[in-house]
Design an enzyme around this catalytic site. Sequence first.
Site, PDB file in Angstrom:
ATOM      1  N   GLU A 102      13.744 -55.890  -6.662  1.00  0.00           N
ATOM      2  CA  GLU A 102      12.505 -56.369  -7.306  1.00  0.00           C
ATOM      3  C   GLU A 102      12.180 -55.473  -8.484  1.00  0.00           C
ATOM      4  O   GLU A 102      12.267 -54.248  -8.389  1.00  0.00           O
ATOM      5  CB  GLU A 102      11.338 -56.346  -6.309  1.00  0.00           C
ATOM      6  CG  GLU A 102      10.023 -56.834  -6.915  1.00  0.00           C
ATOM      7  CD  GLU A 102       8.843 -56.715  -5.956  1.00  0.00           C
ATOM      8  OE1 GLU A 102       8.964 -57.156  -4.794  1.00  0.00           O
ATOM      9  OE2 GLU A 102       7.806 -56.161  -6.375  1.00  0.00           O
TER      10      GLU A 102
ATOM     11  N   GLU B 277       8.857 -52.827   0.601  1.00  0.00           N
ATOM     12  CA  GLU B 277       8.393 -51.584  -0.018  1.00  0.00           C
ATOM     13  C   GLU B 277       7.665 -50.698   0.982  1.00  0.00           C
ATOM     14  O   GLU B 277       6.436 -50.758   1.101  1.00  0.00           O
ATOM     15  CB  GLU B 277       7.477 -51.884  -1.211  1.00  0.00           C
ATOM     16  CG  GLU B 277       8.225 -52.490  -2.379  1.00  0.00           C
ATOM     17  CD  GLU B 277       7.370 -52.643  -3.631  1.00  0.00           C
ATOM     18  OE1 GLU B 277       6.146 -52.434  -3.562  1.00  0.00           O
ATOM     19  OE2 GLU B 277       7.946 -52.977  -4.682  1.00  0.00           O
TER      20      GLU B 277
HETATM   21  C1  IDC Z   1       1.824 -58.832  -6.066  1.00  0.00           C
HETATM   22  C2  IDC Z   1       1.639 -60.195  -6.692  1.00  0.00           C
HETATM   23  C3  IDC Z   1       0.171 -60.555  -6.686  1.00  0.00           C
HETATM   24  C4  IDC Z   1      -0.346 -60.432  -5.276  1.00  0.00           C
HETATM   25  C5  IDC Z   1      -0.078 -59.040  -4.723  1.00  0.00           C
HETATM   26  C6  IDC Z   1      -0.542 -58.847  -3.307  1.00  0.00           C
HETATM   27  O1  IDC Z   1       2.187 -60.179  -7.995  1.00  0.00           O
HETATM   28  O2  IDC Z   1      -0.012 -61.866  -7.179  1.00  0.00           O
HETATM   29  O3  IDC Z   1      -1.726 -60.670  -5.279  1.00  0.00           O
HETATM   30  O4  IDC Z   1       1.310 -58.796  -4.776  1.00  0.00           O
HETATM   31  O5  IDC Z   1       0.313 -59.372  -2.406  1.00  0.00           O
HETATM   32  C7  IDC Z   1       5.123 -55.033  -5.589  1.00  0.00           C
HETATM   33  C8  IDC Z   1       5.221 -55.924  -4.418  1.00  0.00           C
HETATM   34  C9  IDC Z   1       4.774 -57.314  -4.761  1.00  0.00           C
HETATM   35  C10 IDC Z   1       3.602 -57.293  -5.723  1.00  0.00           C
HETATM   36  C11 IDC Z   1       4.074 -56.684  -7.035  1.00  0.00           C
HETATM   37  C12 IDC Z   1       3.023 -56.641  -8.142  1.00  0.00           C
HETATM   38  O6  IDC Z   1       6.497 -55.957  -3.828  1.00  0.00           O
HETATM   39  O7  IDC Z   1       4.411 -57.957  -3.570  1.00  0.00           O
HETATM   40  O8  IDC Z   1       3.209 -58.610  -5.965  1.00  0.00           O
HETATM   41  N1  IDC Z   1       4.563 -55.345  -6.768  1.00  0.00           N
HETATM   42  O9  IDC Z   1       1.916 -55.887  -7.753  1.00  0.00           O
HETATM   43  N2  IDC Z   1       5.558 -53.795  -5.669  1.00  0.00           N
HETATM   44  C13 IDC Z   1       5.231 -53.288  -6.866  1.00  0.00           C
HETATM   45  C14 IDC Z   1       4.601 -54.261  -7.591  1.00  0.00           C
END
Ligand code: IDC
Length: 460
Positions: free
Chosen positions: A378, A286
């Site tokens: 995702e 992302e």
């Molecule tokens: C989130 C995980 C969370 C973690 C966070 C930080 O769900 O447990 O603490 O990352 O790394 C994304 C990202 C993905 C995120 C997810 C939700 O690709 O890594 O995971 N998210 O926030 N993009 C939009 C949402």
Amino acid sequence: MKRLLALLATGASVVGLTVLAGPPAQAATGCSAEYTITSQWAGGFQAGVKVTNLGDPVSDWTLGFTMPDTGQKVVQGWNATWSQSGSAVTATGVDWNRTLATGASTDLGFVGSFTGSNPAPTSFSLNGVACTGSVTNPTDPPTDPPVTGTPADVNGQLHVCGVHLCNQYDRPIQLRGMSTHGIQWFGSCYSDASLDALADDWKSDLLRVAMYVQEDGYETDPDGFTRQVNRLVDMAEARGMYALIDFHTLTPGDPNYNLDRAKTFFSSVAARNADKKNVIYEIANEPNGVSWAAVKNYAEQVIPVIRAADPDAVVIVGTRGWSSLGVSDGSNESEVVNNPVNAANIMYAFHFYAASHKDNYRATVSRAASQLPLFVSEFGTVSATGGGAVDRASSIAWLDLLDQLKISYANWTFSDADEGSAAFKPGTCNGSDFSSSAVLTESGALLKSRISTADNFPTS
Ligand code: IDC
């Protein structure tokens, strides 16, 4: 969502196709059309039509129907050439779905506008024959044997064809599956038992392997993480699933910060997995806080490294604004359409979280899907934090849209993280049960019900 099966009674006199003289050869004609409004917003909507040929094979077809309200207009359609004259709409088959065997179906769709009400059309015809849902002059329709084999066996080496992901028969397919959570944190969730459940019970087509680069990920132990990724690729392959190798950049958002690491990582995994047919590479999860030009520059440096080692694999490129095609940064898909990555056999990532990203994001995907090959590598059923409640209505609207457009997806996450996006309840990965409904969260139950339905991958 409105669902309507067009089963209109008509007399035998409507048979419009040639009837061959003399027994036993009789041309059987018939069709069914299933019209679904998959999402609707102020003045606009998206609809899908599943057309099934119940008659003799056709090598060219035109579907016709009438819009019930004068304000209803087809704006842009897919999987057919669409036109409208007054209230009469026609959709003509395109290269890859022009031929419809007996019993074969094809899914078409369009984005429409309306001014008054938006009722569903009720009568459809295929090559002038009313779609009554039954056969006139029935012969014994041959039924196709069910396709057996795992998703990777049936589809083989994938490639991009037009805006679609295509299989070894050059036919568009949709892969439906799950993403790991960060493998640095949730390694115990990716065992033989859990992946058996993913392949056998969930009937998942793919496993996305989310290898964070920062946050105690790859940068702390490049060799160790490369080995872990390769091990998961092998475990997916052994179960007939595709493996999406995700270089999970997130913070910092400029993928160029990790350019050297990306080159090292991808040259290694691409060389090691070059002979496999089940691998797809996702080069930047992302990008955020960075221009599309910078992301494109990164892609044009990393893709040649992959191609040098593994020339035929599909590569997915992240997009601006957390892979929102720029929408989350106030832009849209035109920045990519007007300035695409200079490489073949690539797709663009689109990510969404259903409770945060709704109609304007769906409208973007609907529009962009006819111009760019998209892969939803995702998405979550919850808010963009990864937590909060499941937004069921928005998740279903999204999944219906992706199904209609044949856009592949991976859901965040196949893990027992203590957050709404996780498919398993906390503690599940310490145990051995990955199959019963007792271990599923609301999000897990919804995704399992969607992913486990029959794929019906085309084989010719
Ligand atoms: C989130 C995980 C969370 C973690 C966070 C930080 O769900 O447990 O603490 O990352 O790394 C994304 C990202 C993905 C995120 C997810 C939700 O690709 O890594 O995971 N998210 O926030 N993009 C939009 C949402």
